[in-house]
Design a protein around this motif. Structure first.
Motif, PDB file in Angstrom:
ATOM      1  N   GLY A 171       0.818  -1.202   0.000  1.00  0.00           N
ATOM      2  CA  GLY A 171       0.000   0.000   0.000  1.00  0.00           C
ATOM      3  C   GLY A 171       0.851   1.252   0.000  1.00  0.00           C
ATOM      4  O   GLY A 171       2.078   1.198  -0.137  1.00  0.00           O
ATOM      5  N   PRO A 172       0.207   2.425   0.154  1.00  0.00           N
ATOM      6  CA  PRO A 172       0.964   3.684   0.207  1.00  0.00           C
ATOM      7  C   PRO A 172       2.014   3.635   1.306  1.00  0.00           C
ATOM      8  O   PRO A 172       1.765   3.113   2.396  1.00  0.00           O
ATOM      9  N   HIS A 173       3.190   4.181   1.014  1.00  0.00           N
ATOM     10  CA  HIS A 173       4.281   4.141   1.985  1.00  0.00           C
ATOM     11  C   HIS A 173       3.924   4.933   3.237  1.00  0.00           C
ATOM     12  O   HIS A 173       3.544   6.100   3.172  1.00  0.00           O
ATOM     13  N   SER A 174       4.040   4.287   4.366  1.00  0.00           N
ATOM     14  CA  SER A 174       3.795   4.917   5.656  1.00  0.00           C
ATOM     15  C   SER A 174       4.572   4.136   6.701  1.00  0.00           C
ATOM     16  O   SER A 174       5.288   3.181   6.375  1.00  0.00           O
ATOM     17  N   PHE A 175       4.440   4.541   7.952  1.00  0.00           N
ATOM     18  CA  PHE A 175       5.199   3.831   8.985  1.00  0.00           C
ATOM     19  C   PHE A 175       4.594   2.457   9.251  1.00  0.00           C
ATOM     20  O   PHE A 175       5.311   1.461   9.310  1.00  0.00           O
ATOM     21  N   GLN A 176       3.299   2.382   9.431  1.00  0.00           N
ATOM     22  CA  GLN A 176       2.635   1.102   9.671  1.00  0.00           C
ATOM     23  C   GLN A 176       1.826   0.755   8.436  1.00  0.00           C
ATOM     24  O   GLN A 176       0.833   1.409   8.128  1.00  0.00           O
ATOM     25  N   MET A 177       2.244  -0.268   7.704  1.00  0.00           N
ATOM     26  CA  MET A 177       1.630  -0.600   6.421  1.00  0.00           C
ATOM     27  C   MET A 177       0.812  -1.875   6.516  1.00  0.00           C
ATOM     28  O   MET A 177       0.943  -2.660   7.462  1.00  0.00           O
ATOM     29  N   ASP A 178      -0.022  -2.088   5.503  1.00  0.00           N
ATOM     30  CA  ASP A 178      -0.782  -3.332   5.428  1.00  0.00           C
ATOM     31  C   ASP A 178       0.166  -4.500   5.173  1.00  0.00           C
ATOM     32  O   ASP A 178       1.199  -4.338   4.519  1.00  0.00           O
ATOM     33  N   GLU A 179      -0.201  -5.663   5.637  1.00  0.00           N
ATOM     34  CA  GLU A 179       0.573  -6.893   5.440  1.00  0.00           C
ATOM     35  C   GLU A 179       2.008  -6.763   5.947  1.00  0.00           C
ATOM     36  O   GLU A 179       2.938  -7.354   5.380  1.00  0.00           O
ATOM     37  N   ALA A 180       2.215  -5.987   7.002  1.00  0.00           N
ATOM     38  CA  ALA A 180       3.568  -5.801   7.546  1.00  0.00           C
ATOM     39  C   ALA A 180       4.155  -7.149   7.967  1.00  0.00           C
ATOM     40  O   ALA A 180       3.473  -7.962   8.593  1.00  0.00           O
ATOM     41  N   PRO A 181       5.412  -7.415   7.637  1.00  0.00           N
ATOM     42  CA  PRO A 181       6.025  -8.695   7.999  1.00  0.00           C
ATOM     43  C   PRO A 181       6.177  -8.825   9.513  1.00  0.00           C
ATOM     44  O   PRO A 181       6.410  -7.836  10.220  1.00  0.00           O
ATOM     45  N   SER A 237       2.882   3.144  20.253  1.00  0.00           N
ATOM     46  CA  SER A 237       2.855   4.285  19.317  1.00  0.00           C
ATOM     47  C   SER A 237       4.205   4.963  19.138  1.00  0.00           C
ATOM     48  O   SER A 237       4.261   6.077  18.607  1.00  0.00           O
ATOM     49  N   ALA A 238       5.277   4.337  19.568  1.00  0.00           N
ATOM     50  CA  ALA A 238       6.609   4.938  19.415  1.00  0.00           C
ATOM     51  C   ALA A 238       7.486   4.023  18.556  1.00  0.00           C
ATOM     52  O   ALA A 238       7.499   2.806  18.769  1.00  0.00           O
ATOM     53  N   PRO A 239       8.227   4.586  17.586  1.00  0.00           N
ATOM     54  CA  PRO A 239       9.117   3.760  16.757  1.00  0.00           C
ATOM     55  C   PRO A 239      10.354   3.343  17.539  1.00  0.00           C
ATOM     56  O   PRO A 239      11.026   4.161  18.159  1.00  0.00           O
ATOM     57  N   VAL A 240      10.651   2.053  17.501  1.00  0.00           N
ATOM     58  CA  VAL A 240      11.819   1.509  18.190  1.00  0.00           C
ATOM     59  C   VAL A 240      12.513   0.550  17.235  1.00  0.00           C
ATOM     60  O   VAL A 240      11.851  -0.187  16.501  1.00  0.00           O
ATOM     61  N   ARG A 241      13.825   0.557  17.226  1.00  0.00           N
ATOM     62  CA  ARG A 241      14.562  -0.360  16.362  1.00  0.00           C
ATOM     63  C   ARG A 241      14.258  -1.806  16.756  1.00  0.00           C
ATOM     64  O   ARG A 241      14.167  -2.149  17.931  1.00  0.00           O
ATOM     65  N   ALA A 242      14.100  -2.648  15.739  1.00  0.00           N
ATOM     66  CA  ALA A 242      13.862  -4.068  15.997  1.00  0.00           C
ATOM     67  C   ALA A 242      15.116  -4.697  16.608  1.00  0.00           C
ATOM     68  O   ALA A 242      16.230  -4.199  16.401  1.00  0.00           O
ATOM     69  N   PRO A 243      14.978  -5.782  17.368  1.00  0.00           N
ATOM     70  CA  PRO A 243      16.148  -6.458  17.950  1.00  0.00           C
ATOM     71  C   PRO A 243      17.140  -6.882  16.868  1.00  0.00           C
ATOM     72  O   PRO A 243      16.776  -7.066  15.695  1.00  0.00           O
ATOM     73  N   LYS A 244      18.393  -7.060  17.262  1.00  0.00           N
ATOM     74  CA  LYS A 244      19.451  -7.375  16.290  1.00  0.00           C
ATOM     75  C   LYS A 244      19.171  -8.655  15.530  1.00  0.00           C
ATOM     76  O   LYS A 244      19.416  -8.751  14.326  1.00  0.00           O
ATOM     77  N   GLY A 245      18.666  -9.674  16.229  1.00  0.00           N
ATOM     78  CA  GLY A 245      18.377 -10.931  15.554  1.00  0.00           C
ATOM     79  C   GLY A 245      17.309 -10.764  14.482  1.00  0.00           C
ATOM     80  O   GLY A 245      17.413 -11.317  13.384  1.00  0.00           O
ATOM     81  N   THR A 246      16.291  -9.974  14.784  1.00  0.00           N
ATOM     82  CA  THR A 246      15.237  -9.690  13.808  1.00  0.00           C
ATOM     83  C   THR A 246      15.798  -8.908  12.634  1.00  0.00           C
ATOM     84  O   THR A 246      15.462  -9.169  11.473  1.00  0.00           O
ATOM     85  N   ALA A 247      16.674  -7.946  12.925  1.00  0.00           N
ATOM     86  CA  ALA A 247      17.286  -7.137  11.864  1.00  0.00           C
ATOM     87  C   ALA A 247      18.141  -8.010  10.944  1.00  0.00           C
ATOM     88  O   ALA A 247      18.122  -7.850   9.714  1.00  0.00           O
ATOM     89  N   ARG A 248      18.894  -8.949  11.525  1.00  0.00           N
ATOM     90  CA  ARG A 248      19.732  -9.824  10.704  1.00  0.00           C
ATOM     91  C   ARG A 248      18.871 -10.705   9.796  1.00  0.00           C
ATOM     92  O   ARG A 248      19.178 -10.887   8.617  1.00  0.00           O
ATOM     93  N   ARG A 249      17.788 -11.264  10.343  1.00  0.00           N
ATOM     94  CA  ARG A 249      16.914 -12.110   9.538  1.00  0.00           C
ATOM     95  C   ARG A 249      16.211 -11.281   8.463  1.00  0.00           C
ATOM     96  O   ARG A 249      16.079 -11.728   7.307  1.00  0.00           O
ATOM     97  N   THR A 250      15.802 -10.080   8.802  1.00  0.00           N
ATOM     98  CA  THR A 250      15.184  -9.188   7.816  1.00  0.00           C
ATOM     99  C   THR A 250      16.151  -8.900   6.682  1.00  0.00           C
ATOM    100  O   THR A 250      15.796  -8.960   5.501  1.00  0.00           O
ATOM    101  N   THR A 251      17.392  -8.597   7.022  1.00  0.00           N
ATOM    102  CA  THR A 251      18.415  -8.304   6.021  1.00  0.00           C
ATOM    103  C   THR A 251      18.613  -9.481   5.084  1.00  0.00           C
ATOM    104  O   THR A 251      18.688  -9.312   3.856  1.00  0.00           O
ATOM    105  N   ALA A 252      18.687 -10.684   5.653  1.00  0.00           N
ATOM    106  CA  ALA A 252      18.911 -11.874   4.829  1.00  0.00           C
ATOM    107  C   ALA A 252      17.751 -12.105   3.864  1.00  0.00           C
ATOM    108  O   ALA A 252      17.959 -12.423   2.677  1.00  0.00           O
TER     109      ALA A 252
END
Length: 225
Positions: free
Chosen positions: A72-82, A115-130
């Motif tokens: 959908g339109p780019h926003s912070f919280q999107m539809d079908e978010a992983p 309602s506050a943006p926080v960086r995802a944990p490192k393990g989640t970030a690594r899996r997302t990157t892969a």
């Protein structure tokens, strides 16, 4: 491994040591984006950075790519978010094609907590990157990707035209002012040249002596200087 179900291309990806991913692939030639819906995870929308989109003659390795966590339109919280490791990803990220090709991609997705943006944990970030790296490499290798890039350019063309028209107007105003300054300085330079060509100013008769002339210098001699 590709599969076809009701016209949808379904792929299987093995990413790292995790379980195989079943992915449905879609291409939006209205906006120039590719969407990958990963079963039991969510959707990743890949394309080119909308604010730094490539020019037609740009080297592909200089492109800035873009991933949106959802559809959908780019926003912070999107539809079908992983959702990875129980963390729902949020927002969008840009990355260089050079980093992707070199295996140096490092994404830092956000999550939403109260309602506050926080960086995802490192393990989640690594899996997302892969996952994003695997999807992006597949997307960029497709024979239809150059046409998708052209679709992105077409989608962004109105914004580009507006931006460049504004820049052209700014530069035209600067050029107008520069031409005015140039004409003024030419006029002053011509005046200075005329003064030099006229030679030194002769001392008129009856003028006071030079302030540094010796006291015994005849006035007539000083007048000749």
């Amino acid at each position: 491994m590709p599969d076809s179900r009701k016209g949808t291309l379904v792929l299987t990806f093995t990413v790292g040591s995790g379980p195989a991913l079943e992915v449905a692939e879609f291409a939006d030639f209205d906006t120039g984006q590719a969407t990958y819906r990963v079963t039991d995870i969510g959707a990743f929308t890949l394309g080119w950075d909308p604010d730094r989109h490539p020019e037609a003659d740009q080297d592909p390795m200089e492109e800035i790519l873009h991933v949106a966590y959802g559809t959908g339109p780019h926003s912070f919280q999107m539809d079908e978010a992983p959702v990875l490791f129980g963390v729902m990803l949020a927002g969008t990220e840009s990355f260089t094609r050079t980093a992707l090709e070199a295996g140096a991609l490092r994404l830092r997705p956000y999550r939403l907590i109260i309602s506050a943006p926080v960086r995802a944990p490192k393990g989640t970030a690594r899996r997302t990157t892969a996952i994003v790296a695997a999807l992006a490499r597949h997307w960029l290798a497709q024979p239809w990707t150059p046409e998708l890039r052209r679709a992105h350019e077409h989608h962004c063309a109105p914004h580009s035209l507006n931006r460049y028209s504004g820049l052209i107007a700014q530069h035209e105003e600067r050029l107008r002012r520069l031409r005015e300054h140039h004409a003024y300085y030419l006029q002053r330079a011509e005046r200075a040249t005329a003064i030099l060509q006229a030679g030194p100013v002769p001392v008129p008769a009856g003028a006071p002596p030079h302030p540094f002339a010796p006291a015994d210098t005849p006035a007539a001699e000083m007048a000749g200087r």
